[in-house]
Design a protein around this motif. Structure first.
Motif, PDB file in Angstrom:
ATOM      1  N   TYR A 314       0.850  -1.190   0.000  1.00 59.70           N
ATOM      2  CA  TYR A 314       0.000   0.000   0.000  1.00 59.70           C
ATOM      3  C   TYR A 314       0.884   1.238   0.000  1.00 59.70           C
ATOM      4  O   TYR A 314       2.080   1.167   0.284  1.00 59.70           O
ATOM      5  CB  TYR A 314      -0.920   0.016   1.229  1.00 59.70           C
ATOM      6  CG  TYR A 314      -0.196  -0.338   2.509  1.00 59.70           C
ATOM      7  CD1 TYR A 314       0.633   0.587   3.167  1.00 59.70           C
ATOM      8  CD2 TYR A 314      -0.303  -1.613   3.054  1.00 59.70           C
ATOM      9  CE1 TYR A 314       1.317   0.244   4.320  1.00 59.70           C
ATOM     10  CE2 TYR A 314       0.378  -1.971   4.204  1.00 59.70           C
ATOM     11  CZ  TYR A 314       1.186  -1.031   4.833  1.00 59.70           C
ATOM     12  OH  TYR A 314       1.880  -1.373   5.964  1.00 59.70           O
ATOM     13  N   TRP A 315       0.281   2.385  -0.325  1.00 60.44           N
ATOM     14  CA  TRP A 315       1.021   3.647  -0.325  1.00 60.44           C
ATOM     15  C   TRP A 315       1.039   4.233   1.079  1.00 60.44           C
ATOM     16  O   TRP A 315       0.060   4.187   1.808  1.00 60.44           O
ATOM     17  CB  TRP A 315       0.369   4.656  -1.279  1.00 60.44           C
ATOM     18  CG  TRP A 315       0.487   4.275  -2.716  1.00 60.44           C
ATOM     19  CD1 TRP A 315      -0.477   3.700  -3.495  1.00 60.44           C
ATOM     20  CD2 TRP A 315       1.635   4.403  -3.549  1.00 60.44           C
ATOM     21  NE1 TRP A 315       0.005   3.466  -4.759  1.00 60.44           N
ATOM     22  CE2 TRP A 315       1.295   3.895  -4.823  1.00 60.44           C
ATOM     23  CE3 TRP A 315       2.927   4.916  -3.350  1.00 60.44           C
ATOM     24  CZ2 TRP A 315       2.182   3.871  -5.892  1.00 60.44           C
ATOM     25  CZ3 TRP A 315       3.810   4.894  -4.412  1.00 60.44           C
ATOM     26  CH2 TRP A 315       3.451   4.384  -5.658  1.00 60.44           C
ATOM     27  N   THR A 316       2.171   4.793   1.459  1.00 60.49           N
ATOM     28  CA  THR A 316       2.293   5.499   2.738  1.00 60.49           C
ATOM     29  C   THR A 316       3.164   6.720   2.537  1.00 60.49           C
ATOM     30  O   THR A 316       4.084   6.703   1.714  1.00 60.49           O
ATOM     31  CB  THR A 316       2.896   4.592   3.834  1.00 60.49           C
ATOM     32  OG1 THR A 316       3.165   5.382   5.009  1.00 60.49           O
ATOM     33  CG2 THR A 316       4.199   3.940   3.386  1.00 60.49           C
ATOM     34  N   ASP A 317       2.860   7.793   3.275  1.00 65.95           N
ATOM     35  CA  ASP A 317       3.658   9.008   3.122  1.00 65.95           C
ATOM     36  C   ASP A 317       4.310   9.458   4.421  1.00 65.95           C
ATOM     37  O   ASP A 317       4.756  10.587   4.546  1.00 65.95           O
ATOM     38  CB  ASP A 317       2.813  10.151   2.539  1.00 65.95           C
ATOM     39  CG  ASP A 317       1.579  10.456   3.382  1.00 65.95           C
ATOM     40  OD1 ASP A 317       1.328   9.727   4.361  1.00 65.95           O
ATOM     41  OD2 ASP A 317       0.867  11.422   3.053  1.00 65.95           O
ATOM     42  N   GLY A 318       4.374   8.544   5.420  1.00 70.48           N
ATOM     43  CA  GLY A 318       5.055   8.919   6.655  1.00 70.48           C
ATOM     44  C   GLY A 318       4.682   8.027   7.820  1.00 70.48           C
ATOM     45  O   GLY A 318       4.107   6.949   7.655  1.00 70.48           O
ATOM     46  N   VAL A 319       5.022   8.518   9.014  1.00 70.10           N
ATOM     47  CA  VAL A 319       4.767   7.793  10.259  1.00 70.10           C
ATOM     48  C   VAL A 319       4.013   8.728  11.209  1.00 70.10           C
ATOM     49  O   VAL A 319       4.367   9.898  11.346  1.00 70.10           O
ATOM     50  CB  VAL A 319       6.108   7.361  10.915  1.00 70.10           C
ATOM     51  CG1 VAL A 319       5.894   6.874  12.331  1.00 70.10           C
ATOM     52  CG2 VAL A 319       6.778   6.278  10.064  1.00 70.10           C
ATOM     53  N   VAL A 320       2.956   8.211  11.829  1.00 70.58           N
ATOM     54  CA  VAL A 320       2.215   8.983  12.830  1.00 70.58           C
ATOM     55  C   VAL A 320       2.792   8.654  14.210  1.00 70.58           C
ATOM     56  O   VAL A 320       2.915   7.477  14.568  1.00 70.58           O
ATOM     57  CB  VAL A 320       0.709   8.667  12.796  1.00 70.58           C
ATOM     58  CG1 VAL A 320      -0.018   9.391  13.926  1.00 70.58           C
ATOM     59  CG2 VAL A 320       0.124   9.071  11.456  1.00 70.58           C
ATOM     60  N   VAL A 321       3.161   9.692  14.958  1.00 69.71           N
ATOM     61  CA  VAL A 321       3.731   9.525  16.294  1.00 69.71           C
ATOM     62  C   VAL A 321       2.710  10.016  17.318  1.00 69.71           C
ATOM     63  O   VAL A 321       2.241  11.159  17.234  1.00 69.71           O
ATOM     64  CB  VAL A 321       5.049  10.318  16.440  1.00 69.71           C
ATOM     65  CG1 VAL A 321       5.653  10.088  17.825  1.00 69.71           C
ATOM     66  CG2 VAL A 321       6.039   9.917  15.344  1.00 69.71           C
TER      67      VAL A 321
END
Length: 549
Positions: A314-321
């Motif tokens: 899948y596409w991802t554009d970062g990490v949620v903290v």
């Protein structure tokens, strides 16, 4: 002819219950535990048997049956749903220093706190809320404006990863969870979990619906074969699928789902516990998500996912903290529309090379002329890019850009395409200098140069205050979502109304009648009625939107 089973009603009822439990068990194994005990063909056979029994005994069909994932008449429209609590947005940061600045800010608000974190892959999809009553999916809605979304239950049911009924955990599964909790040394209120297990009155889970890469490639292949426009990216394709009035269309898009928030209090005191509980009750959660004790671990996780993302399905554009402790998270509160205790650590803008084919000058609502490059199509971050802003004449000179140049293009913040650099060694000698216009490309009035307020750059302006392009852009700004938010009054309709002389100023919009619109192209009785209703609705506006307009 439908084959009939030689069963009594009570025998069929017993068989239906067993089939539903078995099918749900395999859904849970596959989507939640990532295990597959039987083949897809065998599972399809079980579903087919269940369907035939329900056809023969219609009163045995229930809303949580696997056969009910797709069905029913297409809807006329989506009903609005008010969320139990706002579905907020997340502030973006793009580097480790910004993450450190964020932690410094939140630490000042709770000086005594020792923060730990939960890190999640940021999915590029559509946020949804799922509400279960007495264990059965009762309603599913989109985020909408954060406070009010749309009821898309019928479409969400088509997604296999969305449970139609929450999983009833075994005592061993509960014991394993409680054992993990003790090892983690996190406080947990077991009595609340036990109370819910006795009476699962209502549960709300939130998560992300998304289109996997394979599904995106497949749908674009089908679009191409039919001669229809391709979807720009999986997010647009997925969001469009969720908002289909016909659920069979949604089902054909093969969407997936990950849960990331448990809104119901089941005794959890940390965000990590919420993810464990979601999994316990049969929701699919991302196996990469993890607890991080400090920012150093966050940075390692961010680098790992950035390196691995090309291999992810899948596409991802970062990490949620997320601040892991719920009490600290709640204490930090909300700034604007984003919680202070959560941040999106985005990946650096993805880049690609392409060739500038021409430069056009667009006229904005202030009369400023903005150069926009048209380029050969380039795929950046899952989106096909053909245009990029060049900001102003100074930026063109800074880049040394010519028509025909090979350039490096990035999506700043993974959203706005921008030319970063020219590669002059790839020039052929056929490149052309970009000349600023002397006349407005819309009204042919003289173009004037003005220095910015800081005196650092020069902008070009159309000298005609009544330039059609300026009037159009002013109108588009006035009706935009952040302003009067008039649904159905898009750029083409605004241009049409200006061309025929029905509007000349924003105030004219509110004098329009159905009879004015019906004779126009693109308008029928219903569409004219809808636009007038939207204009009427927009009259009730908050002060901040009014001032923005």
């Amino acid at each position: 002819m439908v084959f009939k089973y030689n069963m009594t009603h009570s025998e069929a009822a017993e068989r239906v219950v067993k089939l539903k439990k078995e099918i749900e068990r395999h859904r849970y194994l596959y989507h939640v535990l990532d295990k597959q005990e039987i083949s897809d063909a065998a599972l399809d056979s079980l579903k087919h048997e269940l369907l035939k029994l329900e056809i023969e005994f219609p009163d045995l069909t229930t809303s949580d049956s696997p056969t009910q994932r797709v069905g029913g008449e297409p809807l006329a429209e989506f009903l609005k749903v008010k969320h139990s609590s706002p579905m907020l947005s997340i502030e973006d940061v793009f580097g480790f220093e910004e993450i450190e600045d964020w932690l410094t800010r939140v630490q000042k608000l709770i000086p005594s706190a020792k923060f730990d974190f939960y890190a999640e892959i940021k999915m590029d999809g559509l946020a949804v809320s799922l509400i279960y009553k007495k264990g059965v999916l009762d309603a599913g809605s989109t985020r909408g404006d954060g406070n009010i979304g749309e009821n898309v239950t019928q479409n969400l049911k088509t997604i296999e990863a969305v449970p139609l009924k929450i999983h009833e955990p075994s005592e061993k599964e509960i014991t394993d969870f409680l054992h993990w909790r003790k090892q983690s040394s996190q406080e947990f209120h077991e009595n609340k979990l036990r109370d819910f297990l006795k009476n699962p009155a209502e549960l709300e889970a939130r998560g992300e619906c998304f289109m996997p890469k394979k599904a995106f490639e497949m749908i674009n292949k089908e679009q191409g074969e039919k001669g229809e426009p391709l979807f720009a990216n999986p997010r647009n394709a997925g969001a469009g699928a969720i908002r289909q009035l016909d659920s069979t269309v949604t089902a054909s898009r093969h969407l997936d789902f990950y849960a990331y928030a448990l809104m119901t209090d089941l005794g959890q005191t940390t965000h990590e516990q919420a993810h464990k509980l979601l999994k316990l009750f049969g929701f699919k959660t991302n196996p990469y998500n993890k607890h991080c004790v400090d920012l150093g671990e966050i940075e390692k996780f961010h680098k790992f996912i950035m390196k691995e993302r090309a291999k992810l399905p899948y596409w991802t554009d970062g990490v949620v903290v997320v601040i892991n402790d719920n009490r600290n998270f709640d204490k930090l509160g909300v700034a604007g529309k984003a919680p202070r205790g959560m941040i999106a650590y985005k990946f650096p803008a993805e880049q690609a090379t392409t060739v500038v084919e021409k430069v056009e000058w667009q006229v904005g609502r202030t009369g400023a002329l903005t150069p926009v490059a048209t380029m050969k199509p380039a795929l950046i971050g899952g989106t096909t890019v053909t245009h990029a802003t060049l900001h102003n004449l100074d930026e063109i000179e800074r880049l040394g850009l010519k028509i025909g140049d090979t350039v490096i293009v990035a999506k700043a913040g993974d959203i706005i395409p921008k030319v970063l650099e020219v590669l002059p060694r790839l020039r052929t000698g056929k490149e052309k200098i970009i000349h600023p216009p002397n006349k407005c490309p819309i009204c042919n009035a003289d173009v004037k140069k003005e220095k910015s307020a800081t005196g650092e750059s020069v902008a070009l302006f159309c000298s005609n205050k009544n330039c059609f392009a300026q009037e159009k852009e002013k109108m588009i700004h006035f009706v935009s979502r952040k302003a009067f938010d008039i649904d159905g009054l898009g750029e083409k309709i605004v241009e049409q109304l200006l061309n025929v002389g029905l509007i000349a100023t924003p105030a004219d919009i509110f004098t329009l009648k159905q009879g004015d619109l019906k004779p126009l192209e693109r308008f029928a009785e219903k569409s004219a009625e809808n636009l007038i209703a939207a204009i009427e609705k927009s009259k009730n506006i908050i002060l901040s939107k009014f001032l923005y307009a």
